[in-house]
Design an enzyme around this catalytic site. Structure first.
Site: not given
Length: 186
Positions: A66, A76, A136, A173
């Site tokens: 992603h 991130k 995250y 995904d």
């Protein structure tokens, strides 16, 4: 080592392994999971994190790859607080010397490592324990209209996921875009 943090560049130098100083004894442990000043001093990065996310996934779940396109690109800072994952960052900055290369790091509750994944990278992870809690921090808010997904098993990227069986994937995904057709960073 900058006081509380050990920072180690990976094979892609912009992706950093961040290891906090852990204070532990028979009763348990304590560490600062994030300290803005210590992070800035250790990495040279002055970041503004705007969102914290927490996901729980079962063994074999693979999430990714992603990323968000400008102007909503995300950096991130990722970590695992329960279980273990194989965490992957892919350089999708077309002008970069490491464009199209990936780096993988094991993150676990035991090693308490974190990984800094800058904007311009696609990110994914696969759970290698019975389940994993993955946390995250992001430098930009989630922006679904700018989110993209590169397929996890792209032949050109050739990521060496630690697979024993077929991974468990979301529909999004499973239908990710091939790397060569993906929208990337200039």
């Amino acid at each position: 080592m900058s006081g509380h943090l050990k920072v180690t560049p990976t094979a892609i130098p912009d992706v950093l392994i961040v290891e906090p100083r852990v204070f532990g004894d028979a009763r348990g442990f304590f560490f600062e999971s994030f300290n803005q000043q210590a992070f800035r001093d250790a990495t040279g990065l002055d970041l503004n994190f705007v969102q914290d996310n927490h996901s729980r996934s079962a063994r074999g779940v693979l999430r990714g790859l992603h990323y968000q396109l400008p102007p909503h690109e995300q950096g991130k800072l990722v970590r695992v607080v329960r279980g273990s994952v194989f965490d992957v960052a892919v350089d999708i900055r077309r002008g970069s010397a490491t464009f199209g290369r990936w780096v993988g790091v094991e993150l676990s509750e035991e090693n308490q490592r974190q990984v800094w994944i800058p904007p311009g990278f696609a990110h994914g992870f696969m759970v290698t324990s019975d389940s994993a809690d993955f946390l995250y921090k992001t430098t930009a808010y989630y922006a679904p209209a700018h989110e993209r997904c590169i397929v996890w098993n792209d032949a050109r990227l050739n990521i060496e996921w630690p697979l024993t069986d077929a991974p468990s994937l979301s529909a999004k995904d499973a239908s990710g875009t091939a790397f060569d057709r993906a929208e990337v960073f200039a």
